[in-house]
Design a protein around this motif. Structure first.
Motif, PDB file in Angstrom:
ATOM      1  N   VAL A 574      44.835  -1.675  31.337  1.00  0.00           N
ATOM      2  CA  VAL A 574      45.557  -2.420  32.386  1.00  0.00           C
ATOM      3  C   VAL A 574      46.582  -1.433  32.950  1.00  0.00           C
ATOM      4  CG1 VAL A 574      46.876  -4.495  32.941  1.00  0.00           C
ATOM      5  CG2 VAL A 574      45.229  -4.534  31.058  1.00  0.00           C
ATOM      6  N   TYR A 575      46.116  -0.616  33.871  1.00  0.00           N
ATOM      7  CA  TYR A 575      46.820   0.604  34.265  1.00  0.00           C
ATOM      8  C   TYR A 575      48.193   0.326  34.887  1.00  0.00           C
ATOM      9  CZ  TYR A 575      47.364   5.335  36.071  1.00  0.00           C
ATOM     10  OH  TYR A 575      47.845   6.593  36.338  1.00  0.00           O
ATOM     11  N   TYR A 576      48.276  -0.695  35.734  1.00  0.00           N
ATOM     12  CA  TYR A 576      49.526  -0.963  36.456  1.00  0.00           C
ATOM     13  C   TYR A 576      50.672  -1.252  35.492  1.00  0.00           C
ATOM     14  CZ  TYR A 576      52.859  -3.313  39.532  1.00  0.00           C
ATOM     15  OH  TYR A 576      54.008  -3.692  40.201  1.00  0.00           O
ATOM     16  N   PHE A 577      50.458  -2.138  34.551  1.00  0.00           N
ATOM     17  CA  PHE A 577      51.540  -2.512  33.623  1.00  0.00           C
ATOM     18  C   PHE A 577      51.763  -1.446  32.556  1.00  0.00           C
ATOM     19  CE2 PHE A 577      50.161  -6.729  35.222  1.00  0.00           C
ATOM     20  CZ  PHE A 577      51.370  -7.112  35.781  1.00  0.00           C
ATOM     21  N   PHE A 578      50.733  -0.657  32.262  1.00  0.00           N
ATOM     22  CA  PHE A 578      50.915   0.461  31.338  1.00  0.00           C
ATOM     23  C   PHE A 578      51.872   1.494  31.945  1.00  0.00           C
ATOM     24  CE2 PHE A 578      49.428   4.726  29.927  1.00  0.00           C
ATOM     25  CZ  PHE A 578      49.853   4.641  28.609  1.00  0.00           C
ATOM     26  N   LYS A 579      51.697   1.777  33.237  1.00  0.00           N
ATOM     27  CA  LYS A 579      52.584   2.728  33.904  1.00  0.00           C
ATOM     28  C   LYS A 579      54.024   2.197  33.974  1.00  0.00           C
ATOM     29  CE  LYS A 579      50.221   6.376  34.878  1.00  0.00           C
ATOM     30  NZ  LYS A 579      50.653   7.676  34.304  1.00  0.00           N
ATOM     31  N   LYS A 580      54.151   0.893  34.219  1.00  0.00           N
ATOM     32  CA  LYS A 580      55.493   0.303  34.257  1.00  0.00           C
ATOM     33  C   LYS A 580      56.168   0.423  32.894  1.00  0.00           C
ATOM     34  CE  LYS A 580      56.680  -3.309  36.484  1.00  0.00           C
ATOM     35  NZ  LYS A 580      56.836  -4.694  36.985  1.00  0.00           N
ATOM     36  N   GLN A 581      55.393   0.223  31.807  1.00  0.00           N
ATOM     37  CA  GLN A 581      55.948   0.323  30.460  1.00  0.00           C
ATOM     38  C   GLN A 581      56.310   1.769  30.144  1.00  0.00           C
ATOM     39  OE1 GLN A 581      56.725  -2.237  28.503  1.00  0.00           O
ATOM     40  NE2 GLN A 581      57.570  -0.850  26.960  1.00  0.00           N
ATOM     41  N   GLN A 582      55.506   2.704  30.662  1.00  0.00           N
ATOM     42  CA  GLN A 582      55.806   4.120  30.428  1.00  0.00           C
ATOM     43  C   GLN A 582      57.140   4.525  31.050  1.00  0.00           C
ATOM     44  OE1 GLN A 582      52.451   6.530  31.748  1.00  0.00           O
ATOM     45  NE2 GLN A 582      52.047   7.115  29.618  1.00  0.00           N
ATOM     46  N   LEU A 584      59.655   2.652  31.111  1.00  0.00           N
ATOM     47  CA  LEU A 584      60.682   2.167  30.182  1.00  0.00           C
ATOM     48  C   LEU A 584      60.631   2.896  28.857  1.00  0.00           C
ATOM     49  CD1 LEU A 584      60.209  -1.681  30.817  1.00  0.00           C
ATOM     50  CD2 LEU A 584      61.954  -0.175  31.814  1.00  0.00           C
ATOM     51  N   ASP A 585      59.416   3.232  28.411  1.00  0.00           N
ATOM     52  CA  ASP A 585      59.240   3.868  27.101  1.00  0.00           C
ATOM     53  C   ASP A 585      58.133   4.908  27.216  1.00  0.00           C
ATOM     54  OD1 ASP A 585      59.029   4.595  24.469  1.00  0.00           O
ATOM     55  OD2 ASP A 585      58.171   2.676  23.782  1.00  0.00           O
ATOM     56  N   PRO A 586      58.481   6.167  27.447  1.00  0.00           N
ATOM     57  CA  PRO A 586      57.467   7.214  27.632  1.00  0.00           C
ATOM     58  C   PRO A 586      56.539   7.385  26.424  1.00  0.00           C
ATOM     59  CG  PRO A 586      59.621   7.980  28.332  1.00  0.00           C
ATOM     60  CD  PRO A 586      59.852   6.680  27.622  1.00  0.00           C
ATOM     61  N   GLU A 587      56.955   6.970  25.240  1.00  0.00           N
ATOM     62  CA  GLU A 587      56.147   7.154  24.030  1.00  0.00           C
ATOM     63  C   GLU A 587      55.223   5.968  23.737  1.00  0.00           C
ATOM     64  OE1 GLU A 587      56.270   9.990  22.410  1.00  0.00           O
ATOM     65  OE2 GLU A 587      57.795  10.713  23.826  1.00  0.00           O
ATOM     66  N   VAL A 588      55.121   5.017  24.635  1.00  0.00           N
ATOM     67  CA  VAL A 588      54.333   3.802  24.379  1.00  0.00           C
ATOM     68  C   VAL A 588      52.852   4.150  24.176  1.00  0.00           C
ATOM     69  CG1 VAL A 588      53.901   3.370  26.836  1.00  0.00           C
ATOM     70  CG2 VAL A 588      53.804   1.481  25.217  1.00  0.00           C
ATOM     71  N   GLU A 589      52.213   3.446  23.226  1.00  0.00           N
ATOM     72  CA  GLU A 589      50.778   3.634  22.993  1.00  0.00           C
ATOM     73  C   GLU A 589      49.976   2.710  23.915  1.00  0.00           C
ATOM     74  OE1 GLU A 589      49.831   3.090  18.925  1.00  0.00           O
ATOM     75  OE2 GLU A 589      51.120   4.721  18.223  1.00  0.00           O
TER      76      GLU A 589
END
Length: 679
Positions: A574-582, A584-589
């Protein structure tokens, strides 16, 4: 102990296949007729292809069914029937004659001597007429046996007296003896007292016929051991054909006796085991998805057993009706539920098994294989009733044409064609039409889905799609667009277009639970995701797959349709929300932002993934051009391929290119800019 149980549970699917394999072999061999198999194949009118054949033992030449039937008919037509003689009626007639004579000829009417002579003459005539009994009517054509005092008396047709003949006898005896007045009175008197005193004895006649029929010999002559029956290259004519058939019957009945029983049983078992092993190997190598599904494997074996059972049952009762069994139902059903190649392969294997059972096995195998090929080639879109009727007509025509050809080879002409055979082929075709209700029955028993069911599911007025259009109209419109795109692509590469269309219509039904969280259903500028963290938004988006599966199962959708719900996003991100989370948290899996899968495992599910992604993303195009659409489709599908989403699907690079071409063409048609008209 626990480890053994674990191994058993892990391999229970394999153990089930072993059990199914063994029980199928046992049942098929059990169905087979109790008799050995003659080692020579021969046909009337064809040369003997083996070495000189000498009689291996003494045997009798059996008469043909036609010969026996002819003898029985001849005996039935010519046997004498029995009639019973009733003496009491005769005595009654004599008494009545005496009484009526006194009334007709009083004492004072004639001289005593003349009256005595007249009485005696009438009495003698009565005795003469009743000597062989009086019958209701003359029996012509053959004599009869008249039972008098427990003795049978043979009467020829000219000895049988009925009322007409009795009158003639009276007139001939009285002619020129007395004056006409006396003759007339005596004739009327005798005619008035004569009654029928014989009756047909059905029990005795039937018993006599039964006794005579039992004496008919079913053989005509013997062949001694060592006698030459037929030489190599000699044409099998009528006489040799009868002798060979007699030897075959004797040979097969003798083979099954004594210790031979176990050897024959072993031979049958080995051959059937080889045939069924070929089926398992084919499924494992070329249809692994079917091989891994025990329900589908069981379905295939049940159909084979059913055809073998019905055919052997017909052969045991009357082998003349073996072509009544609609074997072409087998490839029809298997093509409808699986594919044409599997249907034809199973059909051929079933016919090979039945070759041990049927008479004229070469002729039978040839006709049935040709009919099966015609079935596979002609039947398509079985949900269209006209297609089934056309295919059945072609199958029946193949049977009739084949019968003509074989009859010409055997007889050398078109004489003696049995019209009942055409009726058998027509009956075969009519029974084949019952494949439709049989398919419905199989769907309910084995949980499979056919094109007919898919057609019903594709109705947009169905309950579930109605609910989708009401709760999530944007998703419903998106599903319709995807269905059109996917169906067109499937038609181009030879995939199941009906299955793809139905899968596309239902693939997003999980969005009904939270329709406003999906952009196609948002009718205002308010986006509920703006107030949620990216992880939670991603979970809502991903959950539409799980919720859709639950909703589909609740509404009884078939597993083949649910497969599209499970795989239409594969394991993509789910690319859009993954980028938004990145941000906030660059280390997110990325594991929390991926769909659970599985990835597509067939052409149809792969097509849906491509069509769904392209159609959904195409909404972001602004003033699209041919170049933009081309680059857009290439980019999306290339990304899916790089993510290994099509590894398990049996779709080739060439077919993917064809799908891309269709999608580009359809999108071009959808977004084609029209000429602006002046206001």
């Amino acid at each position: 102990m626990g480890k053994s149980l674990d191994n058993f549970y892990k391999k229970q699917s394999l153990f089930y296949k072993y059990f199914l394999y063994l029980i199928s072999i046992a049942l098929i061999v059990f169905f087979f007729p109790r008799g050995g198999k003659f080692k020579y194949e021969f046909q009337k009118g064809k040369p003997w292809q083996y070495e000189n054949l000498y009689a291996p033992f003494d045997f009798s030449i059996k008469k043909t069914a036609e010969e026996i039937e002819s003898e029985q008919k001849n005996l039935t037509d010519n046997i004498l029937v029995y009639y019973a003689y009733d003496d009491a009626i005769y005595q009654s007639a004599q008494q009545k004659y005496s009484q009526e004579f006194e009334k007709t000829f009083p004492i004072d009417a004639l001289a005593a001597s003349k009256r005595r002579d007249l009485f005696r003459l009438g009495n003698n005539l009565l005795d003469s007429i009743y000597k062989n009994g009086v019958f209701e009517q003359t029996i012509s054509g053959k004599g009869i046996l008249l039972v008098v005092n427990n003795e049978a008396k043979n009467l020829q047709p000219d000895q049988i007296v009925d009322f007409t003949r009795a009158e003639i006898i009276i007139q001939n005896e009285l002619k020129n003896i007395y004056p006409e007045a006396l003759r007339t009175q005596l004739t009327a008197l005798l005619k008035g007292v004569i009654q029928t005193n014989t009756s047909y004895d059905k029990n005795l006649s039937d018993k006599a016929l039964e006794d005579e029929l039992s004496k008919i010999s079913f053989t005509r002559g013997d062949v001694l051991e060592g006698k030459l029956i037929i030489a190599k290259g000699e044409v099998v004519e009528s006489e040799n054909f009868n002798i060979l058939n007699s030897l075959k019957e004797e040979f097969e009945s003798e083979l099954w006796k004594g210790s031979n029983y176990y050897f024959i049983l072993f031979g049958y078992t080995v051959l059937v085991a080889l045939v069924l092993m070929m089926l398992f190997l084919f499924l494992k190598k070329y249809r692994p998805e079917i091989y891994s599904n025990n329900t589908k494997v069981t379905f295939i074996f049940v159909n084979i057993l059913l055809m073998v059972f019905v055919t052997t049952l017909v052969v045991k009762n009357n082998e003349s009706y073996v072509y009544v069994v609609p074997l072409c139902i087998l490839p029809l059903i298997l093509k409808n539920f699986f594919d044409a190649r599997l249907g034809l392969f199973v059909h051929v294997l079933t016919i090979l098994i039945l070759g041990f059972v049927v008479p004229n096995s070469f002729e039978y195998i040839f006709l049935q294989i040709i009919a099966g090929i015609v079935t596979i080639l002609t039947v398509s879109e079985l949900y269209k009733r006209a297609n089934l009727f056309i295919s059945v007509g072609q199958i029946t025509l193949i049977y009739i044409t084949g019968y003509f050809a074989f009859h010409t080879i055997h007889e050398g002409n078109l004489e003696n064609i049995e019209l009942i055979t055409f009726g058998i082929f027509l009956l075969n075709g009519m029974i084949t039409l019952f494949v439709q209700p049989l398919i419905y029955l199989y769907e309910k028993i084995f949980g499979l889905v056919s094109d007919v069911s898919l057609l019903e599911l594709s109705d947009t007025n169905s309950k579930l799609l109605k609910e989708l259009s009401n709760k999530a109209p944007g998703t419903f419109h998106h599903s319709l667009q995807v269905a059109n795109l996917a169906e067109a692509a499937a038609n181009e590469i030879g995939a199941n277009s009906m299955l793809v269309r139905v899968g596309a219509l239902y693939h997003d039904i999980g969005k009904m639970n939270n329709p406003t969280y999906f952009i196609e259903n948002q009718i205002t500028n308010v986006n509920p995701h703006d107030d949620l963290p990216p992880k939670e938004s991603a979970k809502i988006i991903i959950d539409h797959v799980i919720e859709g599966i639950e909703l589909a199962r609740k509404n009884g959708l078939p597993d083949r349709v649910i497969d599209f719900l499970r795989t239409h996003h594969g394991t993509t991100l789910v690319y859009y929300f993954f980028k938004k989370q990145q941000e906030l948290d660059p280390e997110v899996e990325d594991s929390q932002f991926r769909y659970p899968g599985p990835i597509p495992f067939s052409k149809e599910t792969a097509i849906l993934m491509m069509a769904d992604s392209v159609e959904a993303a195409s909404k972001s195009l602004k003033s699209p051009t041919y170049m933009m659409i081309d680059e857009f489709v290439e980019k999306i599908i290339k990304g899916q391929m790089q993510a290994n989403q099509f590894l398990n699907a049996n779709i080739t690079f060439k077919e993917i290119e064809t799908v891309k071409k269709v999608l580009k063409q359809k999108l071009t048609n959808i977004y084609h800019l029209r000429v602006e008209y002046p206001e």
